[in-house]
Design a protein around this motif. Structure first.
Motif, PDB file in Angstrom:
ATOM      1  N   LEU C 192      15.420 -45.347 -24.391  1.00  0.00           N
ATOM      2  CA  LEU C 192      15.588 -46.492 -25.278  1.00  0.00           C
ATOM      3  C   LEU C 192      14.479 -47.509 -25.050  1.00  0.00           C
ATOM      4  O   LEU C 192      14.312 -48.023 -23.958  1.00  0.00           O
ATOM      5  N   VAL C 193      13.729 -47.775 -26.095  1.00  0.00           N
ATOM      6  CA  VAL C 193      12.718 -48.826 -26.023  1.00  0.00           C
ATOM      7  C   VAL C 193      13.288 -50.044 -26.716  1.00  0.00           C
ATOM      8  O   VAL C 193      13.769 -49.942 -27.846  1.00  0.00           O
ATOM      9  N   GLU C 194      13.279 -51.150 -26.064  1.00  0.00           N
ATOM     10  CA  GLU C 194      13.920 -52.332 -26.645  1.00  0.00           C
ATOM     11  C   GLU C 194      13.217 -53.618 -26.258  1.00  0.00           C
ATOM     12  O   GLU C 194      12.706 -53.760 -25.168  1.00  0.00           O
ATOM     13  N   GLN C 195      13.207 -54.549 -27.219  1.00  0.00           N
ATOM     14  CA  GLN C 195      12.749 -55.907 -26.938  1.00  0.00           C
ATOM     15  C   GLN C 195      13.924 -56.717 -26.385  1.00  0.00           C
ATOM     16  O   GLN C 195      13.750 -57.622 -25.588  1.00  0.00           O
ATOM     17  N   ASP C 196      15.128 -56.342 -26.867  1.00  0.00           N
ATOM     18  CA  ASP C 196      16.320 -57.071 -26.451  1.00  0.00           C
ATOM     19  C   ASP C 196      16.728 -56.552 -25.081  1.00  0.00           C
ATOM     20  O   ASP C 196      17.580 -55.674 -24.961  1.00  0.00           O
ATOM     21  N   ALA C 197      16.093 -57.093 -24.069  1.00  0.00           N
ATOM     22  CA  ALA C 197      16.258 -56.560 -22.721  1.00  0.00           C
ATOM     23  C   ALA C 197      17.702 -56.610 -22.246  1.00  0.00           C
ATOM     24  O   ALA C 197      18.193 -55.679 -21.626  1.00  0.00           O
ATOM     25  N   ALA C 198      18.384 -57.696 -22.554  1.00  0.00           N
ATOM     26  CA  ALA C 198      19.754 -57.860 -22.061  1.00  0.00           C
ATOM     27  C   ALA C 198      20.633 -56.700 -22.484  1.00  0.00           C
ATOM     28  O   ALA C 198      21.308 -56.076 -21.670  1.00  0.00           O
ATOM     29  N   ARG C 199      20.633 -56.406 -23.767  1.00  0.00           N
ATOM     30  CA  ARG C 199      21.473 -55.312 -24.247  1.00  0.00           C
ATOM     31  C   ARG C 199      21.076 -53.987 -23.633  1.00  0.00           C
ATOM     32  O   ARG C 199      21.906 -53.157 -23.275  1.00  0.00           O
ATOM     33  N   ALA C 200      19.766 -53.783 -23.559  1.00  0.00           N
ATOM     34  CA  ALA C 200      19.286 -52.510 -23.024  1.00  0.00           C
ATOM     35  C   ALA C 200      19.744 -52.329 -21.590  1.00  0.00           C
ATOM     36  O   ALA C 200      20.219 -51.264 -21.196  1.00  0.00           O
ATOM     37  N   LEU C 201      19.641 -53.386 -20.797  1.00  0.00           N
ATOM     38  CA  LEU C 201      20.025 -53.300 -19.396  1.00  0.00           C
ATOM     39  C   LEU C 201      21.500 -52.981 -19.221  1.00  0.00           C
ATOM     40  O   LEU C 201      21.906 -52.308 -18.287  1.00  0.00           O
ATOM     41  N   ARG C 202      22.271 -53.458 -20.169  1.00  0.00           N
ATOM     42  CA  ARG C 202      23.711 -53.233 -20.064  1.00  0.00           C
ATOM     43  C   ARG C 202      24.084 -51.768 -20.136  1.00  0.00           C
ATOM     44  O   ARG C 202      25.054 -51.339 -19.542  1.00  0.00           O
ATOM     45  N   ILE C 203      23.347 -50.986 -20.880  1.00  0.00           N
ATOM     46  CA  ILE C 203      23.744 -49.583 -21.020  1.00  0.00           C
ATOM     47  C   ILE C 203      22.852 -48.619 -20.253  1.00  0.00           C
ATOM     48  O   ILE C 203      23.119 -47.426 -20.189  1.00  0.00           O
ATOM     49  N   ALA C 204      21.763 -49.164 -19.680  1.00  0.00           N
ATOM     50  CA  ALA C 204      20.802 -48.232 -19.077  1.00  0.00           C
ATOM     51  C   ALA C 204      21.197 -47.832 -17.664  1.00  0.00           C
ATOM     52  O   ALA C 204      21.706 -48.635 -16.901  1.00  0.00           O
ATOM     53  N   ASP C 205      20.940 -46.561 -17.353  1.00  0.00           N
ATOM     54  CA  ASP C 205      21.107 -46.106 -15.965  1.00  0.00           C
ATOM     55  C   ASP C 205      19.873 -46.459 -15.162  1.00  0.00           C
ATOM     56  O   ASP C 205      19.939 -46.807 -14.014  1.00  0.00           O
ATOM     57  N   GLN C 206      18.729 -46.318 -15.840  1.00  0.00           N
ATOM     58  CA  GLN C 206      17.446 -46.585 -15.185  1.00  0.00           C
ATOM     59  C   GLN C 206      16.615 -47.458 -16.105  1.00  0.00           C
ATOM     60  O   GLN C 206      16.711 -47.363 -17.321  1.00  0.00           O
ATOM     61  N   THR C 207      15.760 -48.265 -15.469  1.00  0.00           N
ATOM     62  CA  THR C 207      14.875 -49.092 -16.288  1.00  0.00           C
ATOM     63  C   THR C 207      13.442 -48.855 -15.879  1.00  0.00           C
ATOM     64  O   THR C 207      13.136 -48.806 -14.684  1.00  0.00           O
ATOM     65  N   VAL C 208      12.582 -48.701 -16.869  1.00  0.00           N
ATOM     66  CA  VAL C 208      11.150 -48.642 -16.600  1.00  0.00           C
ATOM     67  C   VAL C 208      10.541 -49.863 -17.245  1.00  0.00           C
ATOM     68  O   VAL C 208      10.675 -50.077 -18.446  1.00  0.00           O
ATOM     69  N   LEU C 209       9.879 -50.669 -16.440  1.00  0.00           N
ATOM     70  CA  LEU C 209       9.299 -51.886 -16.973  1.00  0.00           C
ATOM     71  C   LEU C 209       7.790 -51.706 -17.091  1.00  0.00           C
ATOM     72  O   LEU C 209       7.109 -51.425 -16.111  1.00  0.00           O
ATOM     73  N   LEU C 210       7.309 -51.846 -18.286  1.00  0.00           N
ATOM     74  CA  LEU C 210       5.901 -51.603 -18.559  1.00  0.00           C
ATOM     75  C   LEU C 210       5.219 -52.933 -18.851  1.00  0.00           C
ATOM     76  O   LEU C 210       5.764 -53.779 -19.574  1.00  0.00           O
ATOM     77  N   SER C 211       4.025 -53.120 -18.293  1.00  0.00           N
ATOM     78  CA  SER C 211       3.276 -54.315 -18.642  1.00  0.00           C
ATOM     79  C   SER C 211       1.794 -53.992 -18.641  1.00  0.00           C
ATOM     80  O   SER C 211       1.281 -53.437 -17.681  1.00  0.00           O
ATOM     81  N   ALA C 212       1.134 -54.318 -19.720  1.00  0.00           N
ATOM     82  CA  ALA C 212      -0.292 -54.030 -19.888  1.00  0.00           C
ATOM     83  C   ALA C 212      -0.610 -52.580 -19.558  1.00  0.00           C
ATOM     84  O   ALA C 212      -1.587 -52.276 -18.898  1.00  0.00           O
ATOM     85  N   GLY C 213       0.243 -51.696 -20.006  1.00  0.00           N
ATOM     86  CA  GLY C 213      -0.020 -50.273 -19.856  1.00  0.00           C
ATOM     87  C   GLY C 213       0.390 -49.688 -18.519  1.00  0.00           C
ATOM     88  O   GLY C 213       0.297 -48.481 -18.313  1.00  0.00           O
ATOM     89  N   GLU C 214       0.820 -50.527 -17.594  1.00  0.00           N
ATOM     90  CA  GLU C 214       1.159 -49.987 -16.280  1.00  0.00           C
ATOM     91  C   GLU C 214       2.634 -50.202 -15.966  1.00  0.00           C
ATOM     92  O   GLU C 214       3.264 -51.107 -16.488  1.00  0.00           O
ATOM     93  N   VAL C 215       3.125 -49.366 -15.067  1.00  0.00           N
ATOM     94  CA  VAL C 215       4.525 -49.510 -14.663  1.00  0.00           C
ATOM     95  C   VAL C 215       4.639 -50.612 -13.624  1.00  0.00           C
ATOM     96  O   VAL C 215       3.996 -50.554 -12.576  1.00  0.00           O
ATOM     97  N   GLU C 216       5.445 -51.591 -13.932  1.00  0.00           N
ATOM     98  CA  GLU C 216       5.648 -52.690 -12.991  1.00  0.00           C
ATOM     99  C   GLU C 216       6.873 -52.467 -12.114  1.00  0.00           C
ATOM    100  O   GLU C 216       6.978 -52.973 -11.012  1.00  0.00           O
ATOM    101  N   PHE C 217       7.785 -51.679 -12.661  1.00  0.00           N
ATOM    102  CA  PHE C 217       9.058 -51.526 -11.958  1.00  0.00           C
ATOM    103  C   PHE C 217       9.796 -50.323 -12.499  1.00  0.00           C
ATOM    104  O   PHE C 217       9.846 -50.084 -13.702  1.00  0.00           O
ATOM    105  N   ILE C 218      10.335 -49.531 -11.579  1.00  0.00           N
ATOM    106  CA  ILE C 218      11.275 -48.484 -12.002  1.00  0.00           C
ATOM    107  C   ILE C 218      12.482 -48.590 -11.109  1.00  0.00           C
ATOM    108  O   ILE C 218      12.360 -48.698  -9.882  1.00  0.00           O
ATOM    109  N   GLY C 219      13.654 -48.526 -11.727  1.00  0.00           N
ATOM    110  CA  GLY C 219      14.829 -48.550 -10.874  1.00  0.00           C
ATOM    111  C   GLY C 219      16.069 -48.839 -11.685  1.00  0.00           C
ATOM    112  O   GLY C 219      16.016 -48.918 -12.906  1.00  0.00           O
TER     113      GLY C 219
END
Lengths: 358, 295, 247
Positions: C192-219
């Motif tokens: 799921l790609v979403e701008q609405d982070a809050a909703r996405a976080l609510r249903i996600a098992d894992q989150t990949v945070l991308l910024s300027a083409g790079e992964v900032e956070f996975i977990g």
């Protein structure tokens, strides 16, 4: 790419470089070559005038103008009909309208009138055509060619229709063609770097964005259309007074393909591109023309092959579109390339400003 | 009154041919964004094929459908060889490629055959006329009209009832999304070209029968007119292509009637003037939607 | 199920995606978040095959799909509801769905078709209602449902949702996310790609945070919440409800 030079510097530097190269070739050919070579060179310069004229509109606006040869025809026939001596006209077009068979003008006056008439027609057609965008505009431009060609073919009283209009005074020398070419190079480059040219190129890349920045897209297109067509008609005038004889099919699709191929091969975004394309194609055509005539190779007499040059032109266009759609030079003028090489040789980064993209 | 009906029939039969050609162009454009200048060469190819079949001694009844087949295959081949490599390139690149292909094919025929027109046999009964009341109609015209209607019906059925047709309609809207659903882009494009070749083949058979001769450059003016028809009807619209074609036929025949013998030769010039004028007043064509880019 | 391994995507000199790696396991819901221009769309383009990969490898269910054509990737079971929905507006709902199921028909013989028309229409009743209507007559939310349903019709094994909340009113977004939640509870693998982070976080098992083409956070979402700085940097003021929930 943009090394921060002012438009004037680009214009002057660029034109100077190109003009020098052309001037040298133009002066050397009569010394080193035969009369046939001089004729080929004269033809080359005339083609160059037309290609550069086309570049002014097509290259900067991004609109395919398939009808440009119409203005060659208009220029050529107008001048031919006005300048050819009365004695000849009494024979060829005795019933010409406007009493044309009754007077003759000198070459310069005739050429000037041809130019003025072309500008007038260019203005009217330009306004009509540039109400459209993209493909409909191209079809409209093509219609202009068909209208002009049909008119030339059927206005028997004025043009003799499909029959040759002959004994046009020969006035086009290599030097004349060369000088006009140099002037056109300067104009083409000036236009490209001018405010109008810049606005036009902005509208080519993104018409909507350009409009929102206050560019009157139609106005700049019409201006370039008129300038382009005027130059092309000058090419037509020179053609008429080089060939000495005309018929309407000279200004139809064969020459359209030739000029287009020259423009596309070198790259339509630049003024240098068409010059390179014209050079390469002229050389290539002369080589294939020898072949088409049926030379005797290794003792075998090869047959005449009509259409071989055109065939190759078509192949050139297809291959260029596949492998280098922007043309050999792409966006780079000769002076851009020259400056980049200079900078590299001196160990400097070619771009004055370079940033990492974040 | 008779004259009007007579000329109306003329207009429709000419218009039908333009409609077929325009529709072929519109099909390819709608799926691929390609303005195919080489479409007219399909007529030339069909013509020379017919010449060849005649030389082989095939009967007329076989030559005509074979001609249509040749056109269809030629279109598919054209796509495979010349246009697939530039698919996805900007529109002007593709247009110029098609221009180049057109020149290559024309001059190929010029190189291999003489430049003079060559006569082609047509069925004798094509040239007969039928009298209906006080009207005289050429059999050829009736056949043209019937064939066009039949072709259009087949096309509509294909587009609306078959999955390939469905895929083509979808691809005309959003090509990439169609691929995301596992539908092969290649097949959709090939299908569109095949349809355009089929339609061009039918038109070609009738054009050639009417002319009675073939020459290497015979495809050029028809394709220009087909383009004009598509723009007239509304560029990119399939129904627009048909309407535009018919309308162009009407314009041509009307001008034929009203231009006296002295202006006869200028007919094409006037046709383009009229069309040009119409496009100035209504650039989007009859069925088109205006996209305002220039003020 | 899906492995993205050091993938880079470049447009000429511009590197839109740099050495991105993450995995999506079967049955997982992975949220791909990040600001505009972070490279999310390019990454999705790489996965679906529409955009060429300039470095790295992508594999799905053990098969390498890095340089495969989009059609082939779709047939393997990776389907997408694209950004902006991109339904075929002039076709009817039925025709849209039929096209969606085009590739799946080949797999019908194998009998592993989890998503057939009946099941989908049961899940998306509004599409049953408007079955023979032209797709362009549907509202934004209905079109989004159509886009998702269409993607499911291809017997989807991995469903990618690109910005499903884009341009939709909050209540409609609720409906959409309820549907997405239902899909997840059926065991559907989702990216799921979403701008609405809050909703996405609510249903996600894992989150990949991308910024300027790079992964900032996975977990997991909870780890992300615990890192308040990261949250604030990328999501500004965070909905307190989200901060208080664990997924």
């Amino acid at each position: 790419m943009n090394s921060g030079r002012s438009p004037y510097a680009k214009w002057l530097g660029g034109s100077a470089a190109l003009c020098l190269a052309l001037l040298l070739s133009g002066l050397l050919v009569p010394i080193l070559g035969s009369r046939a070579d001089v004729r080929i060179a004269t033809g080359f310069f005339i083609n160059l005038i037309v290609v550069l004229g086309l570049q002014i509109f097509m290259g900067n606006s991004g609109i395919m103008n398939f009808g440009f040869v119409a203005f060659m025809g208009i220029g050529a026939y107008t001048s031919a009909v006005l300048v050819t001596p009365v004695i000849v006209k009494m024979e060829t077009i005795p019933n010409a309208p406007f009493g044309i068979s009754g007077f003759e003008l000198n070459f310069w006056t005739g050429a000037l009138i041809a130019l003025v008439l072309s500008i007038l027609i260019a203005f009217i057609t330009g306004i009509a055509i540039n109400r459209q965008d993209g493909i409909p505009a191209s079809i409209a431009a093509l219609s202009v060619l068909i209208i002009v060609h049909t008119t030339l073919l059927h206005w028997l009283d004025l043009t003799r229709g499909p029959r040759a209009f002959y004994r046009i005074p020969i006035k086009t020398s290599l030097n004349l063609a060369m000088v006009v070419t140099l002037v056109v190079v300067v104009i083409a480059r000036a236009f490209k770097e001018s405010k109008v040219g810049l606005q036009l190129r902005a509208s080519r890349d993104d018409p909507i964005a350009a409009s929102t920045m206050g560019v009157d897209v139609r106005r700049v297109r019409v201006i370039s259309w008129v300038l382009s067509s005027a130059i092309i008609s000058v090419g037509g005038v020179l053609t008429a007074h080089l060939l000495g004889t005309l018929n309407p099919d000279v200004f139809y699709f064969k020459i359209t393909f030739l000029i287009l191929a020259m423009l596309l091969l070198g790259g339509q975004s630049t003024v240098s591109g068409p010059i390179l394309g014209a050079t390469l194609i002229t050389i290539g055509l002369e080589l294939t023309r020898d072949l088409a005539e049926g030379p005797i190779v290794l003792g075998l007499d090869l047959p005449r092959m009509f259409g071989l040059p055109q065939f190759f032109l078509g192949v050139v266009i297809v291959l260029v579109m596949k492998f280098r759609p922007a043309g050999i030079l792409g966006d780079a003028e000769v002076d851009d390339i020259g400056l980049r090489l200079w900078a590299r040789l001196h160990g400097r980064s070619p771009d004055a400003k370079s940033q990492t993209i974040k | 009154m008779n004259l009007v009906v007579q000329q109306a029939i003329n207009a429709l039969s000419i218009g039908a041919l333009y409609a077929l050609l325009a529709l072929g162009l519109a099909m390819v454009f709608s799926v691929m964004g390609l303005v195919n200048f080489a479409h007219g060469e399909l007529i030339t190819i069909t013509g020379f094929a017919m010449l060849g079949f005649e030389a082989l001694g095939l009967p007329m009844a076989a030559i005509l459908p074979l001609g249509v087949l040749v056109s269809t295959l030629a279109a598919v081949l054209m796509e495979r060889v010349a246009f697939r490599p530039v698919r996805g390139a900007p529109g002007t690149t593709m247009l110029l490629t098609s221009f180049g292909v057109s020149i290559v094919i024309q001059n190929f025929f010029l190189l291999t055959v003489e430049p003079k027109p060559r006569a082609v046999g047509t069925p004798a009964w094509f040239r007969t006329r039928i009298s209906v009341g006080s009207l005289t109609i050429q059999t050829l015209q009736i056949l043209t009209a019937l064939a066009t209607v039949a072709a259009l019906l087949v096309l509509v059925l294909v587009l609306r009832r078959t999955t390939t047709g469905l895929a083509m309609r979808a691809a005309a809207e959003r090509f990439d999304v169609v691929r995301l659903m596992g539908i092969r882009a290649d097949r959709v494009v090939t299908a569109a070209f095949a349809v355009s070749g089929f339609l061009a083949g039918i038109a070609a058979v009738f054009i050639i029968s009417k002319r009675g001769a073939v020459d290497p450059f015979m495809g050029f003016i028809p394709v220009i007119k087909a383009f004009v028809a598509t723009v007239l009807g509304g560029f990119g619209s399939l129904p627009g292509a048909v309407i535009g074609g018919l309308f162009l036929g009407v314009i041509e025949v009307t001008l034929d009637v009203y231009l006296g013998p002295s202006l006869e030769g200028f007919r094409d010039a006037f046709v383009f003037l009229v069309v040009g004028g119409l496009l100035v007043i209504r650039p989007q064509g009859l069925l088109g939607v205006r996209a305002r880019v220039t003020t | 199920m899906l492995t993205v391994d050091n993938v880079s995507v470049s447009y000429g000199p511009i590197r839109a995606v740099r050495d991105v790696s993450f995995r999506v396991e079967e049955g997982e819901v992975v949220a791909l978040l990040g600001p505009n221009g972070a490279g999310k769309t390019s990454l999705l383009g790489a996965i679906t095959g529409l955009v060429p990969v300039s470095g790295g490898a992508i594999s799905f269910a053990g098969r390498e799909i890095t340089r495969q054509k989009p059609e082939d990737i779709a047939r393997l079971g990776i389907t997408m509801a694209p950004e902006g929905r991109q339904i075929f507006s002039k076709l009817t709902v039925a025709e849209n769905l039929k096209l969606g199921g085009y590739a799946a028909r080949a797999r019908k013989e194998q009998g592993d078709s989890r998503w057939n028309l009946d099941r989908i229409l049961t899940m998306f009743p509004v599409l049953q209602e408007k079955f023979n209507e032209q797709a362009e007559t549907l509202s934004g939310g209905e079109q989004q449902q159509l886009a998702i349903a269409r993607a499911l019709m291809s017997d989807s094994k991995l469903l990618i949702l690109d910005e499903p909340s884009l341009g939709l009113a909050p209540q409609i977004v609720d409906t959409i996310f309820d549907l997405i939640g239902t899909l997840a509870s059926h065991g559907m693998t989702l990216l799921l790609v979403e701008q609405d982070a809050a909703r996405a976080l609510r249903i996600a098992d894992q989150t990949v945070l991308l910024s300027a083409g790079e992964v900032e956070f996975i977990g997991g979402a909870s780890e992300l919440e615990r890192s308040g700085d990261l949250m604030r940097a990328y999501f500004g003021v965070i909905d307190e409800k989200v901060a208080g929930t664990t997924s």
